[in-house]
Design a protein around this motif. Structure first.
Motif, PDB file in Angstrom:
ATOM      1  N   HIS A  68       0.791  -0.992  -0.133  1.00 32.30           N
ATOM      2  CA  HIS A  68      -0.012   0.053   0.107  1.00 32.30           C
ATOM      3  C   HIS A  68       0.803   1.230   0.191  1.00 32.30           C
ATOM      4  CE1 HIS A  68      -3.414   2.350   0.838  1.00 32.30           C
ATOM      5  NE2 HIS A  68      -3.202   2.898   1.722  1.00 32.30           N
ATOM      6  N   ILE A  69       0.845   1.863  -1.039  1.00 33.29           N
ATOM      7  CA  ILE A  69       1.789   3.108  -1.579  1.00 33.29           C
ATOM      8  C   ILE A  69       1.024   4.135  -2.251  1.00 33.29           C
ATOM      9  CG2 ILE A  69       3.383   1.949  -2.849  1.00 33.29           C
ATOM     10  CD1 ILE A  69       5.471   3.911  -2.041  1.00 33.29           C
ATOM     11  N   HIS A  70       1.119   5.183  -2.061  1.00 41.54           N
ATOM     12  CA  HIS A  70       0.395   6.298  -2.745  1.00 41.54           C
ATOM     13  C   HIS A  70       1.540   7.003  -3.552  1.00 41.54           C
ATOM     14  CE1 HIS A  70      -3.730   6.524  -1.390  1.00 41.54           C
ATOM     15  NE2 HIS A  70      -3.061   5.882  -0.066  1.00 41.54           N
ATOM     16  N   ALA A  71       1.817   6.916  -4.695  1.00 40.45           N
ATOM     17  CA  ALA A  71       3.083   7.361  -5.773  1.00 40.45           C
ATOM     18  C   ALA A  71       2.948   8.932  -5.451  1.00 40.45           C
ATOM     19  CB  ALA A  71       3.143   6.808  -6.831  1.00 40.45           C
ATOM     20  N   PRO A  72       1.828   9.498  -5.873  1.00 43.13           N
ATOM     21  CA  PRO A  72       1.834  10.964  -6.012  1.00 43.13           C
ATOM     22  C   PRO A  72       1.736  11.586  -4.800  1.00 43.13           C
ATOM     23  CG  PRO A  72      -0.378  10.033  -6.245  1.00 43.13           C
ATOM     24  CD  PRO A  72       0.377   8.816  -6.267  1.00 43.13           C
ATOM     25  N   GLN A  73       1.820  10.898  -3.620  1.00 44.98           N
ATOM     26  CA  GLN A  73       2.097  11.465  -2.204  1.00 44.98           C
ATOM     27  C   GLN A  73       3.483  11.879  -1.893  1.00 44.98           C
ATOM     28  OE1 GLN A  73      -0.473   9.855   0.611  1.00 44.98           O
ATOM     29  NE2 GLN A  73      -2.359   9.955  -0.621  1.00 44.98           N
ATOM     30  N   ALA A 125       5.422  -3.173  -5.433  1.00 42.48           N
ATOM     31  CA  ALA A 125       4.636  -2.207  -4.838  1.00 42.48           C
ATOM     32  C   ALA A 125       3.470  -2.251  -5.148  1.00 42.48           C
ATOM     33  CB  ALA A 125       5.306  -0.783  -5.040  1.00 42.48           C
ATOM     34  N   SER A 126       2.238  -1.916  -4.455  1.00 43.17           N
ATOM     35  CA  SER A 126       0.998  -1.734  -5.148  1.00 43.17           C
ATOM     36  C   SER A 126       0.572  -0.020  -4.981  1.00 43.17           C
ATOM     37  CB  SER A 126       0.122  -2.589  -3.975  1.00 43.17           C
ATOM     38  OG  SER A 126      -1.329  -2.547  -4.655  1.00 43.17           O
ATOM     39  N   TYR A 127       0.765   0.392  -6.145  1.00 49.62           N
ATOM     40  CA  TYR A 127       0.732   1.989  -6.253  1.00 49.62           C
ATOM     41  C   TYR A 127      -0.648   2.514  -6.316  1.00 49.62           C
ATOM     42  CZ  TYR A 127       5.711   2.236  -6.734  1.00 49.62           C
ATOM     43  OH  TYR A 127       7.092   2.266  -6.595  1.00 49.62           O
ATOM     44  N   ASP A 316       2.256   3.089   3.105  1.00 50.33           N
ATOM     45  CA  ASP A 316       1.394   4.213   3.066  1.00 50.33           C
ATOM     46  C   ASP A 316       2.044   5.491   2.971  1.00 50.33           C
ATOM     47  OD1 ASP A 316      -1.327   5.234   2.791  1.00 50.33           O
ATOM     48  OD2 ASP A 316      -1.516   5.519   4.890  1.00 50.33           O
ATOM     49  N   VAL A 317       3.066   5.712   2.244  1.00 50.35           N
ATOM     50  CA  VAL A 317       3.262   7.012   1.694  1.00 50.35           C
ATOM     51  C   VAL A 317       2.301   7.997   0.990  1.00 50.35           C
ATOM     52  CG1 VAL A 317       4.875   8.167   0.022  1.00 50.35           C
ATOM     53  CG2 VAL A 317       5.972   6.116   1.442  1.00 50.35           C
ATOM     54  N   SER A 318       2.059   9.052   1.596  1.00 50.27           N
ATOM     55  CA  SER A 318       2.740   9.795   2.659  1.00 50.27           C
ATOM     56  C   SER A 318       2.159   9.950   3.972  1.00 50.27           C
ATOM     57  CB  SER A 318       3.223  11.271   2.043  1.00 50.27           C
ATOM     58  OG  SER A 318       1.931  11.846   1.946  1.00 50.27           O
ATOM     59  N   GLY A 319       0.990   8.989   4.178  1.00 53.23           N
ATOM     60  CA  GLY A 319       0.868   8.983   5.641  1.00 53.23           C
ATOM     61  C   GLY A 319       1.569   8.439   6.387  1.00 53.23           C
TER      62      GLY A 319
END
Length: 446
Positions: A68-73, A125-127, A316-319
Motif C-alpha cells: 500500500h503506497i500512494h506514488a503521487p503523495q 509495490a501496490s501503487y 502508505d506514503v505519505s501517510g
C-alpha cells in the motif's frame, strides 16, 4: 539470461509465519527463476552463470513487498502529521495530487518514487496513482522501465474532494478505468498489472462501487482500497451509507471483497467485519507507520493472523513518513508491543516479533496480493526477487567489529532493527539486477 549462483547465508519464509535460515548454502538462479536451493553445490551450472560468494556479514533475503503506497503523495512525505486523516487529505494530500493533472509533473516525480522504493528494497509495490488517466499510465511506464514489479491503480473518485480531482460522473470513472486496464494489458509487461482502486467509500457512491466490482470480475484483476483507518472516517461512512450495518458491508455488497482484494489499515474492524474478510479471502495491508503518524490508532495484527487472514505490510506514503518497508517492519513490531500493553495476563497475548514481521514483509505481502505462486520466498520455480544484504557495507549504520561473533539470526535482527538502504547491496526483480552492487565481488563460474 539472469543466471546466478549464490553461496552463503540464505534467509526466507518457506511457509506462513515460518523463518528458515540456510547457512553455508547454495541458491542457483537460472533464467530469472530459482532452480535450486540447498546445502550442496549444484552441478551442471551454465557457463554464463555469475557466482557470488557471500561474506560472513552478508546474506540473501526475498525482496520486500509494499502492499500500500500512494506514488503521487511522495512530495509530501514527512508533512502534515499534526492533524488526523480527513483534515490531512484536505490540507495536504488533495492539493498535492491535483498537480499530477500535469503530465510533465508526473514525469518529473514518479522516477524519484520508484528509485527510492527500489533502493530501499521494495521489489513489488501496490501503487495508487491519481484520477488522471495519463499520469497513471506514466507511473506504469516508469515502474516498467526501472524493472519494479507493481500493481498500478487509477483512483476512482466522484465525491468529497476538490473538483479538479473528481471524475465528472460514474460513467466517466468506469470508462477511464476500463481504458486504463486495457492499456496496461496491451503493454504486455507481466511485472506491471492494473488494480481496481476506489479511494475509499467516501469518495465513491453505491452505484460506482458496484460497477467497479463488476469491472474487477470482468478482467480478473486485483482490488485495493481503504477501510476503517480513522474513527471519524468510519462515522462519516456510516452516515453516507445509512442502510449498511458496518463499513465492510459497503464493499461486500458491491462485490469488492474478493480473494484478490487488499484493504489498507483496518484498524477498527469489528468481529463481524473480520469474519466477512476471512470468509471472502480478502487480505489486509497493515500500515503501522501511517496509523501512528496520522493519529489513527494501533491495529492488532496478531488477531488477524490468529484468525487466518492474510496480512502484508504497507508504507502508505505519505501517510507514513518512510518509503522503507524495513521501517514498516520495525513499526509493526512496536505497534504490536503497544497493543499487548492493553491485554490482560489471562489473554496470554503474544506480540509479533521480528520473524513474524519479516514474514509480513515478504511472503505475507505476496500472499496478500495473491502473487505467492510467483514470489515471496526462494522455493524452486519462483521468480528471483531478492535483496543482497551487507551489514558491513560502506557507511553502514551497524557497528559489527565489537569483539563478538554473531549468529545468522542475530545478524538478521541487527539488519531489521538498525539497518537501512545502505545495507541493501543489490536488488533483483525477476532475476534482473535493478539496483547495482556496491561492495560485492562477482565472478563468472564459466
Amino acid at each position: 539470461m539472469f543466471n546466478y549462483l549464490f553461496e552463503g547465508t540464505i534467509i526466507h519464509c518457506p511457509n506462513r509465519l515460518e523463518l528458515y535460515i540456510l547457512e553455508n548454502g547454495f541458491l542457483h538462479v537460472e533464467s530469472g527463476k530459482v532452480k535450486y536451493i540447498g546445502k550442496t553445490k549444484p552441478e551442471n551450472i551454465p557457463a554464463d552463470t555469475i557466482s557470488y560468494k557471500l561474506t560472513k556479514y552478508q546474506f540473501l533475503i526475498p525482496g520486500f513487498i509494499d502492499t500500500h503506497i500512494h506514488a503521487p503523495q511522495y512530495p509530501n512525505i514527512g508533512l502534515g502529521y499534526d492533524v488526523e486523516l480527513l483534515e490531512w487529505l484536505d490540507n495536504y494530500t488533495f492539493p498535492t495530487e491535483i498537480r499530477f493533472n500535469d503530465q510533465d509533473h508526473a514525469k518529473c516525480i514518479y522516477p524519484y518514487v520508484v528509485n527510492r522504493t527500489l533502493k530501499n528494497g521494495t521489489t513489488t509495490a501496490s501503487y495508487y496513482g491519481t484520477t488522471n488517466l495519463k499520469s497513471s499510465i506514466i507511473l506504469s511506464d516508469v515502474t516498467s522501465a526501472k524493472g519494479q514489479r507493481a500493481f498500478i491503480g487509477l483512483v476512482n473518485m466522484t465525491e468529497n474532494a476538490p473538483p479538479e480531482l473528481l471524475h465528472e460522473n460514474n460513467d466517466v470513472s468506469i470508462k477511464e478505468t476500463e481504458e486504463f486496464i486495457k492499456i496496461i494489458f496491451k503493454k504486455k509487461n507481466e511485472l506491471v498489472q492494473p488494480v481496481i482502486t476506489p479511494r475509499f467509500a467516501l469518495s465513491c457512491n453505491e452505484d460506482l462501487l458496484k460497477r467497479l466490482g463488476d469491472l474487477a470480475a470482468k478482467y480478473h484483476v486485483n482490488i485495493q482500497t481503504h477501510i476503517s483507518e480513522n474513527k471519524k472516517e468510519i462515522e462519516a461512512t456510516l452516515e453516507t451509507y445509512p442502510g449498511y450495518k458496518n463499513y465492510a458491508e459497503v464493499y461486500d455488497k458491491a462485490n469488492l471483497l474478493t480473494k484478490k482484494t487488499i484493504l489498507a489499515h483496518a484498524v477498527y474492524l469489528d468481529d463481524n467485519e473480520k469474519n466477512t474478510v476471512l470468509k471472502r479471502g480478502t487480505s489486509i495491508s497493515h500500515c503501522p507507520n501511517s496509523n501512528i503518524c496520522l493519529h489513527s490508532g494501533f491495529c492488532d495484527v496478531r488477531d488477524f493472523l490468529n484468525r487466518g487472514i492474510n496480512v502484508g505490510l504497507g508504507t502508505d506514503v505519505s501517510g507514513g513518513c518512510s518509503p522503507s518497508i524495513l521501517d514498516a517492519i520495525r513499526s509493526s513490531i512496536t505497534t504490536s508491543n503497544g497493543v499487548s500493553f492493553s491485554k490482560s495476563e489471562e489473554e496470554n497475548y503474544k506480540s509479533i516479533d521480528y520473524t513474524d514481521a519479516f514474514y509480513l514483509a515478504t511472503l505475507g505481502g505476496a500472499q496478500a496480493l495473491r502473487i505467492d505462486d510467483r514470489v515471496g520466498n526462494f522455493k524452486v520455480g519462483k521468480e528471483f526477487d531478492a535483496l543482497l544484504i551487507d551489514l558491513d557495507s560502506e557507511n553502514t549504520p551497524i557497528d559489527l567489529h565489537l569483539l563478538q561473533d554473531y549468529t545468522s539470526s542475530e545478524l538478521l535482527q541487527k539488519f531489521i532493527y538498525l539497518g537501512d538502504d545502505r545495507n541493501i547491496n543489490q536488488v533483483f526483480v525477476a532475476g534482473r539486477c535493478v539496483v547495482k552492487d556496491r561492495n560485492v565481488i562477482r565472478t563468472y563460474t564459466g
